[in-house]
Design a protein around this motif. Structure first.
Motif, mmCIF file in Angstrom:
data_model
loop_
_atom_site.group_PDB
_atom_site.id
_atom_site.type_symbol
_atom_site.label_atom_id
_atom_site.label_comp_id
_atom_site.label_asym_id
_atom_site.label_seq_id
_atom_site.Cartn_x
_atom_site.Cartn_y
_atom_site.Cartn_z
ATOM 1 N N ALA A 51 30.786 47.617 -3.518
ATOM 2 C CA ALA A 51 29.806 48.260 -1.854
ATOM 3 C C ALA A 51 28.418 49.273 -2.269
ATOM 4 O O ALA A 51 27.863 49.078 -1.631
ATOM 5 N N LEU A 80 39.101 54.892 -2.882
ATOM 6 C CA LEU A 80 37.419 53.969 -3.325
ATOM 7 C C LEU A 80 38.350 53.866 -4.971
ATOM 8 O O LEU A 80 37.251 53.352 -5.346
ATOM 9 N N ILE A 124 29.143 51.180 3.289
ATOM 10 C CA ILE A 124 29.480 51.003 2.335
ATOM 11 C C ILE A 124 31.536 50.728 2.783
ATOM 12 O O ILE A 124 32.175 49.790 2.565
ATOM 13 N N ARG A 125 31.531 51.171 4.744
ATOM 14 C CA ARG A 125 33.064 51.165 5.368
ATOM 15 C C ARG A 125 32.392 49.026 5.948
ATOM 16 O O ARG A 125 33.845 48.865 5.546
ATOM 17 N N GLU A 179 35.332 46.759 -5.649
ATOM 18 C CA GLU A 179 35.228 46.261 -4.651
ATOM 19 C C GLU A 179 34.386 47.458 -3.990
ATOM 20 O O GLU A 179 33.478 47.470 -3.544
ATOM 21 N N THR A 180 34.457 48.070 -3.654
ATOM 22 C CA THR A 180 33.904 49.848 -3.418
ATOM 23 C C THR A 180 33.240 49.516 -3.925
ATOM 24 O O THR A 180 31.444 50.623 -4.516
ATOM 25 N N GLU A 235 31.040 47.156 3.998
ATOM 26 C CA GLU A 235 30.928 45.949 3.291
ATOM 27 C C GLU A 235 32.554 45.598 2.573
ATOM 28 O O GLU A 235 32.933 44.280 2.101
ATOM 29 N N LEU A 236 33.178 46.771 2.370
ATOM 30 C CA LEU A 236 34.674 46.459 2.275
ATOM 31 C C LEU A 236 35.306 46.363 3.656
ATOM 32 O O LEU A 236 36.454 46.296 3.742
ATOM 33 N N ASP A 237 34.995 46.077 5.185
ATOM 34 C CA ASP A 237 36.038 46.186 5.998
ATOM 35 C C ASP A 237 37.022 46.762 5.858
ATOM 36 O O ASP A 237 37.938 46.573 6.240
ATOM 37 N N ALA A 238 36.894 48.366 5.787
ATOM 38 C CA ALA A 238 37.610 48.976 5.562
ATOM 39 C C ALA A 238 38.391 49.408 7.023
ATOM 40 O O ALA A 238 37.719 49.659 8.041
ATOM 41 N N ASN A 264 38.048 51.134 -6.832
ATOM 42 C CA ASN A 264 38.316 49.981 -6.910
ATOM 43 C C ASN A 264 36.784 49.687 -7.450
ATOM 44 O O ASN A 264 35.916 49.699 -7.052
#
Length: 145
Positions: A40, A32, A88-89, A36-37, A91-94, A34
């Motif tokens: 997000a 998490l 959040i997932r 990018e998170t 947005e991150l394409d986690a 970073n």
């Protein structure tokens, strides 16, 4: 097995309803902390319609949030947690997943809010990630200690 029923909010009407929430990554994977998170999280916080994020700190494997309902004192904090996790997932394409559920605590006094705010603020320093809490970039709502 179902969850026990949530205790209703029994605070004086003049007292704000504020929750301290922790969301953890499954397996406590350190994915998490970073930029990018952070982006997000900021986007997810803006999407919220019935909640306001007061402060949040992103740690490597979990996220702490202090939030308050904006309209209804009885707003479901589980809905807030689920929305943040989902957005959040997305947005991150986690590829990683969140742990099931979350930890939340209804804060019962201004003193408790200050204590949790300080806990969030100092968490990266206590974890050995920075020497000065002001150096941790992955947080929102900490413009003034």
């Amino acid at each position: 097995m179902g969850h026990p029923p949530r205790i209703p909010v029994w605070l004086r009407w003049e007292q704000s309803v504020i929750y301290f929430i922790t969301l953890c990554v499954a397996g406590r994977r350190p994915v998490l902390a970073n930029p990018e998170t952070l982006i997000a999280l900021q986007a997810a916080a803006k999407r919220l319609q019935h909640w306001q994020v007061i402060a949040a700190v992103i740690m490597p494997d979990h996220l702490h949030v202090i939030a308050t309902p904006t309209e209804n004192r009885e707003s479901n904090v589980s809905n807030l947690s689920a929305a943040l996790k989902r957005w959040i997932r997305q947005e991150l394409d986690a590829s990683w997943k969140w742990q099931a559920g979350s930890f939340d605590r209804l804060l019962r006094s201004g003193e408790s809010l200050h204590s949790k705010w300080t806990y969030l603020y100092e968490n990266p320093m206590r974890a050995g990630l920075v020497e000065d809490p002001d150096d941790w970039p992955y947080r929102i709502g900490f413009d003034q200690p």
